[in-house]
Design a protein around this motif. Structure first.
Motif, PDB file in Angstrom:
ATOM      1  N   VAL A 331       0.844  -1.202   0.000  1.00  0.00           N
ATOM      2  CA  VAL A 331       0.000   0.000   0.000  1.00  0.00           C
ATOM      3  C   VAL A 331       0.876   1.248   0.000  1.00  0.00           C
ATOM      4  O   VAL A 331       0.614   2.208  -0.721  1.00  0.00           O
ATOM      5  CB  VAL A 331      -0.938   0.005   1.223  1.00  0.00           C
ATOM      6  N   VAL A 332       1.907   1.269   0.827  1.00  0.00           N
ATOM      7  CA  VAL A 332       2.873   2.371   0.875  1.00  0.00           C
ATOM      8  C   VAL A 332       4.265   1.761   0.848  1.00  0.00           C
ATOM      9  O   VAL A 332       4.620   0.961   1.721  1.00  0.00           O
ATOM     10  CB  VAL A 332       2.707   3.247   2.134  1.00  0.00           C
ATOM     11  N   GLY A 333       5.071   2.109  -0.173  1.00  0.00           N
ATOM     12  CA  GLY A 333       6.435   1.626  -0.278  1.00  0.00           C
ATOM     13  C   GLY A 333       7.409   2.767  -0.068  1.00  0.00           C
ATOM     14  O   GLY A 333       7.405   3.416   0.968  1.00  0.00           O
ATOM     15  N   LEU A 334       8.253   3.032  -1.034  1.00  0.00           N
ATOM     16  CA  LEU A 334       9.219   4.126  -0.993  1.00  0.00           C
ATOM     17  C   LEU A 334      10.270   3.862   0.076  1.00  0.00           C
ATOM     18  O   LEU A 334      10.204   2.898   0.832  1.00  0.00           O
ATOM     19  CB  LEU A 334       8.520   5.478  -0.749  1.00  0.00           C
ATOM     20  N   ASP A 335      11.262   4.724   0.136  1.00  0.00           N
ATOM     21  CA  ASP A 335      12.274   4.661   1.182  1.00  0.00           C
ATOM     22  C   ASP A 335      11.751   5.402   2.398  1.00  0.00           C
ATOM     23  O   ASP A 335      11.852   6.641   2.503  1.00  0.00           O
ATOM     24  CB  ASP A 335      13.585   5.286   0.704  1.00  0.00           C
ATOM     25  N   THR A 336      11.187   4.674   3.327  1.00  0.00           N
ATOM     26  CA  THR A 336      10.631   5.275   4.531  1.00  0.00           C
ATOM     27  C   THR A 336      10.469   4.194   5.580  1.00  0.00           C
ATOM     28  O   THR A 336      10.544   2.994   5.291  1.00  0.00           O
ATOM     29  CB  THR A 336       9.276   5.964   4.244  1.00  0.00           C
ATOM     30  N   GLN A 337      10.255   4.616   6.807  1.00  0.00           N
ATOM     31  CA  GLN A 337       9.970   3.697   7.900  1.00  0.00           C
ATOM     32  C   GLN A 337       8.694   4.146   8.591  1.00  0.00           C
ATOM     33  O   GLN A 337       8.658   5.199   9.244  1.00  0.00           O
ATOM     34  CB  GLN A 337      11.114   3.681   8.918  1.00  0.00           C
ATOM     35  N   LEU A 338       7.621   3.362   8.425  1.00  0.00           N
ATOM     36  CA  LEU A 338       6.409   3.626   9.174  1.00  0.00           C
ATOM     37  C   LEU A 338       6.651   3.305  10.644  1.00  0.00           C
ATOM     38  O   LEU A 338       7.307   2.310  10.973  1.00  0.00           O
ATOM     39  CB  LEU A 338       5.248   2.782   8.655  1.00  0.00           C
ATOM     40  N   CYS A 339       6.121   4.147  11.512  1.00  0.00           N
ATOM     41  CA  CYS A 339       6.295   3.946  12.952  1.00  0.00           C
ATOM     42  C   CYS A 339       4.972   3.716  13.670  1.00  0.00           C
ATOM     43  O   CYS A 339       4.961   3.291  14.824  1.00  0.00           O
ATOM     44  CB  CYS A 339       7.004   5.147  13.571  1.00  0.00           C
ATOM     45  N   GLY A 340       3.861   4.020  13.042  1.00  0.00           N
ATOM     46  CA  GLY A 340       2.551   3.826  13.644  1.00  0.00           C
ATOM     47  C   GLY A 340       1.491   4.000  12.585  1.00  0.00           C
ATOM     48  O   GLY A 340       1.706   4.696  11.589  1.00  0.00           O
TER      49      GLY A 340
END
Length: 650
Positions: A331-340
């Motif tokens: 659903v959401v990729g990219l270079d990132t880190q979901l935290c919540g």
């Protein structure tokens, strides 16, 4: 105006968006903002609210200084949250804010500090987790000085301290404020959730006969919401967190593991309420679901669909999967880190907080049809206008056995002639991974000071699949160490770092690897070992002794010599690298005796070593001023032993 490089004191300006909670109609998001109160040297938190359409900036909803866990009532009339208004965490209580106007008020009278809360489907009740029993922190005299009887190996936890009493679930009536305790016994309880009809609760608890000697072990339990005898739903192995009923009440999903091995990746599991084996969601996906005490890593998104966080090669993405399907959809990729994340069944929106080394923490929203996420907050607009952050660059090397190893580099924003000095930083865990949100200020400060920061994910790092996670078990300082050195060599060969000016730092397991490195190689000009594991035998004095037993293949009395072989303390006579030792006196995960042994051993052997002790703190929680000083200490130590910088200073 040209931007300047990041400095250690800029860490005071970083904020954290956390605990996003989507409103029932999907039009608003409540979330927590954590920021530094520099004068009081503490992190404070308040609750903010943003519209999901992004038409207006978020507004502060509470003043703090310690408000958290915002939770909308299902009817949309209330926002409940946990608050501490007198700087005493043991006074944490529930506050209820009417959304049609009026001041928040305190709800319920509980026998101890409130830890968690959740709404009933009819908005008439709250289930609240509260600490019951134990000593009164406000007591004076003899009561304050009374001895503590330790109840087992699991009697303390880093970040919390020594346990006394138990955590029980209470039901509080919203109209009257009346509270009723619904769990009993000498057990702890957490993560309650109501069934869709409000008649039942699910929660997690460890009711094993040896529960006081087990760390991070629990099951999912089912109980009538007005009390009664609980029924165990999960299989009796592993740990469980955040159980949630499906929209029709027939299934329960939870995050965690289903075995007692310490190196098992976490996942989401789904099981029937009436009993039966829990089955893993999207089993074809060989990537872990990050399970922490700070966020719920999944939500029901439909009648049989779950949206969840997935750690993948250093990033944390958002996936969705239907119960029974083998695979998931990104659903959401990219270079990132979901935290919540926050989501609700039947609503297309998903709110989430995310961070990346050159993008500090913010709040976002996306939906099933959105092309890309929309950023709702601008917590760091002023900082980013002034300061240049170094973007992380991923590189991949292949080891002789065919294993692929990732590492990230942060290059100094202000380049001078020639390759910069190399600063190696080894992550903790060992099942952590780079990059990570907590180290943003640390790594940007080092890059800003002119270093190429090398961040390896050697075998044992999570986010690369179960086999990779387990690859360092029983082999600390073996192939993982060789992976790390190979990453440094590759950075030098690529021309982004000076192989004659290399420095090493690590925290926790990373501190172990730092102390191990200087006992096995002369490559580094100087080393800083922070909260480092030094002596495996004395590490039985930690809040997770079974983790050590698992990784060493038994207790220290097994006669195999593993504890000595895997202890950096054993190799101190071979150290010729100057070592700075940093440790926190309140650390329960890696007690300060480890740092004391390293320092004393090096000095006794006539080696160059310095020791900086920080009062208080835990392994994962420090005063903001200490975190700023920490990176300054590292930079000063490196510069002292850098021949070029030392020459320039003369």
């Amino acid at each position: 105006m040209a931007k300047r490089a990041f400095r250690p004191e800029d860490g005071y300006r970083l904020k954290t968006a956390a605990e996003p909670e989507l409103s029932p109609d999907g039009h608003r998001v409540a979330f927590t903002v954590r920021e530094v109160d520099e004068e009081k040297d503490r992190v404070q938190s308040s609750i903010w609210v943003a519209g999901t359409d992004g038409s207006a900036p978020p507004r502060r909803f509470t003043e703090g200084p310690a408000d958290r866990s915002p939770t909308w009532s299902p009817d949309g009339h209330w926002l409940a949250y946990i608050s501490v208004i007198d700087d005493k965490p043991h006074h944490a209580h529930v506050r209820l804010a009417p959304l049609d106007g009026g001041a928040p008020s305190r709800l319920g009278d509980f026998p101890g500090p409130v830890v968690q809360l959740t709404w009933s489907p009819d908005s008439g009740r709250l289930a609240v987790v509260c600490q019951v029993g134990g000593r009164d922190p406000d007591a004076d005299g003899r009561d304050r000085n009374a001895p503590r009887t330790v109840r087992g190996l699991a009697a303390r936890l880093d970040g919390i301290g020594w346990y006394e009493g138990r955590r029980h679930i209470f039901i509080v009536d919203v109209d009257s404020g009346a509270t009723t305790q619904v769990t009993r016994g000498d057990y702890d309880h957490a993560d309650p959730a109501f069934s869709p009809d409000g008649q039942y609760l699910v929660f997690v608890s460890d009711r094993h006969r040896r529960r006081d000697d087990r760390e991070f072990r629990s099951d999912v339990w089912l109980m009538a919401s007005d009390g009664g005898r609980p029924q165990r739903l999960s299989g009796g192995h592993g740990f469980t967190a955040a159980p949630q009923f499906s929209p029709d009440g027939s299934l329960v999903a939870f995050a965690g593991t289903v075995s007692d091995t310490w190196d098992e990746d976490g996942h989401v599991f789904v099981m029937p309420v009436g009993g039966g084996e829990g089955r893993r969601l999207a089993p074809r996906l060989d990537r872990p679901v990050p399970v922490t005490a700070l966020s719920v890593p999944f939500r029901w998104w439909g009648e049989r669909e779950i949206v969840f966080m997935v750690a993948d090669r250093g990033r944390v993405h958002l996936h969705a999967a239907r119960v029974g399907d083998a695979a998931s959809q990104e659903v959401v990729g990219l270079d990132t880190q979901l935290c919540g994340l926050g989501a609700r069944p039947g609503r297309p929106e998903v709110a989430f907080t995310a961070v990346w080394p050159d993008r500090p923490s913010e709040l976002y929203v996306t939906s099933r049809t959105a092309g890309s996420p929309t950023q709702l907050s601008e917590l760091h607009a002023d900082l980013l206008e002034e300061v240049e952050l170094s973007p992380p660059i991923r590189s991949t090397i292949t080891r002789p056995d065919g294993t692929e190893i990732d590492y990230f580099t942060l290059l100094p924003p202000k380049r001078r002639a020639g390759p910069p000095p190399l600063h190696l930083d080894v992550h903790g865990g060992p099942h952590g991974w780079w990059p990570t949100a907590w180290a943003l200020a640390f790594h940007q400060s080092i890059a800003g000071a002119g270093y190429t920061v090398v961040l390896p994910n050697p075998r044992g790092s999570a986010s690369y699949g179960q086999q990779f996670t387990a690859a360092c078990t029983g082999d600390w300082g073996g192939a993982d160490f060789e992976d790390i050195l190979a990453c440094c060599e590759d950075a030098v060969v690529r021309g982004v770092a000076d192989g004659k000016r290399m420095f090493v730092h690590g925290y926790s397991y990373g501190g172990f690897m730092t102390a191990w490195a200087v006992g096995h190689t002369q490559l580094f000009r100087a080393a800083t070992a922070s909260a480092a594991v030094i002596d495996q035998r004395s590490m039985i004095n930690t809040d997770v002794p079974h983790f050590l037993e698992f990784n060493m293949g038994g207790t220290p009395w097994g006669g195999t010599g593993t504890y000595e072989k895997r202890s950096p303390l054993t190799y101190l006579p071979d150290v010729n690298t100057p070592v700075l030792v940093l440790h926190w006196e309140g650390d329960l995960r890696v007690p300060i005796g480890q740092g004391e042994e390293l320092y004393a051993g090096l000095r006794l052997l006539g080696k160059e070593a310095e020791f900086v002790r920080y009062p208080g703190g835990f392994h994962d929680v420090h005063a903001p001023s200490q975190d700023v000083d920490w990176v300054r200490q590292v930079l000063t130590w490196n510069a002292k032993h850098d021949p070029r910088r030392s020459a320039r200073s003369r």
